[in-house]
Design an enzyme around this catalytic site. Structure first.
Site, short mmCIF file in Angstrom:
data_model
loop_
_atom_site.label_atom_id
_atom_site.label_comp_id
_atom_site.label_asym_id
_atom_site.label_seq_id
_atom_site.Cartn_x
_atom_site.Cartn_y
_atom_site.Cartn_z
N LEU A 160 0.86 -1.17 0.00
CA LEU A 160 0.00 0.00 0.00
C LEU A 160 0.90 1.23 0.00
CD1 LEU A 160 -2.78 -0.86 2.64
CD2 LEU A 160 -2.91 -1.04 0.14
N ASP A 161 0.52 2.25 -0.75
CA ASP A 161 1.29 3.47 -0.74
C ASP A 161 1.42 4.02 0.68
OD1 ASP A 161 1.56 3.47 -3.52
OD2 ASP A 161 -0.32 4.56 -3.80
N LYS A 162 2.44 4.82 0.90
CA LYS A 162 2.68 5.39 2.22
C LYS A 162 1.44 6.05 2.80
CE LYS A 162 5.53 8.84 4.61
NZ LYS A 162 6.65 9.81 4.47
#
Length: 346
Positions: A160-162
């Site tokens: 998952l993106d930051k």
């Protein structure tokens, strides 16, 4: 490393990528029967597994200047004259270190663990984020996970993106890691996201289909319509309409980098609130108004949440499905918007 982890280098890492180019010769074609063998010889210092991941993430492509255009496959050599470009990410430290970072564990057994990743937590070490990542936390929580899948990203099979919160699964054994990689690569998983997006015009539900690939003008971004992109399918549904924004749900059939963010911004023309890569948070705050600015101002992440992850356990074959609510600020904005709708209806 698996074929999904290279979704996976944060944007901070991409600043340091190097680009290698190779022109395929007739001698190359006689020497190497397979393209992956050729790459393993030409791109020194990286394993064939690592290079396979680069290929699967569209980081091994034909150059725009290639006089020969052909489909690239790992199992056979490209035609003579083809110019191949390889995006090589910077090398990371050989081993991530355990760190006592609190984790919200949703489920755990001897094979895997489901966690609720908070927004702001990077999935794995990368330049600019060598410590303080989910991998560092997992290494502390699971003492014997080091080396599962890849020593730089032990246990990781997706990212998952930051700035994206929500459910993730991490493998604790090699057999489970391989099984999870297969599930993700064949999309035999259930994934639902929710987001707050700027309102424009869209149907109450629909399916978005496009190719998504690296933006040739900005290597930190992805875009639709690229000649070397990969198919991406996003099903969407409007959960609730507000005055200037929308609460939406997304079901992924593929898992391309930034898929939802790209599809909402480019296809629907409705960027996710707070997404500075594919939208303008300052302009969004002006449109939403001072009341929303007071609630949201200063929050640095997109309002995007991975709320459901379901799959069949690779080892036990048990059906597992976990759903988590969005972060408190997401809920606060949503509750405020609902109240405004109710007040307007009276």
């Amino acid at each position: 490393m698996n074929d999904l982890e290279k979704d996976q280098i944060d944007s901070s890492a991409e600043d340091s990528e190097q680009f290698l180019t190779f022109t395929i010769t007739n001698e190359d074609r006689e020497t190497y029967k397979r393209f992956d063998q050729y790459l393993a010889e030409k791109v020194e210092g990286y394993s064939r597994t690592f290079l396979k991941n680069l290929f699967l993430k569209d980081q091994i492509t034909l150059s725009e200047d290639s006089p020969v255009q052909a489909k690239i496959e790992l199992k056979k050599m490209p035609p003579a004259g083809a110019i191949v470009q390889v995006e090589v990410p910077p090398l990371l430290p050989s081993t991530a270190l355990p760190e006592n970072i609190p984790l919200e564990i949703l489920y755990e057994d001897e094979h895997l663990v489901f966690v609720n990743k908070p927004a702001g937590l990077v999935t794995h070490p990368a330049p600019g984020n060598y410590t303080g990542t989910l991998v560092n936390a997992i290494l502390y929580h699971c003492k014997d996970i080091q080396g599962i899948g890849d020593q730089k990203r032990p246990g990781i099979v997706h990212r998952l993106d930051k700035g994206t919160s929500g459910v993730m699964v991490i493998a604790k054994t090699q057999a489970c890691h391989e099984g999870l990689v297969l599930l993700f690569s064949t999309h035999d998983i259930e994934r639902y996201y929710e987001a707050l997006v700027m309102r424009y015009k869209c149907q109450s539900y629909g399916t978005i289909e496009s190719n998504i690939g690296r933006d040739p003008n900005n290597r930190l971004k992805m875009k639709t319509g690229t000649t070397r992109g990969k198919p991406a399918i996003t099903n969407y549904k409007v959960l609730e309409l507000f005055d200037k924004h929308v609460h939406m749900e997304f079901k992924l059939e593929t898992g391309r980098t930034h898929q939802i963010r790209v599809h909402t911004s480019e296809i629907l023309r409705m960027p996710i609130i707070g997404d500075s890569t594919y939208g303008s948070p300052n302009e969004q705050m002006m449109k939403l108004g001072a009341d929303y600015k007071e609630i949201i101002d200063g929050y640095p992440y997109p309002f995007l949440h991975a709320k459901v992850l379901g799959l069949v356990h690779p080892i036990t074959k048990e059906k597992l499905r976990f759903e988590v609510p969005p972060p408190p600020l997401f809920q606060k904005v949503l509750e405020y918007s609902k109240k405004k709708n109710e007040d307007a209806a009276q």
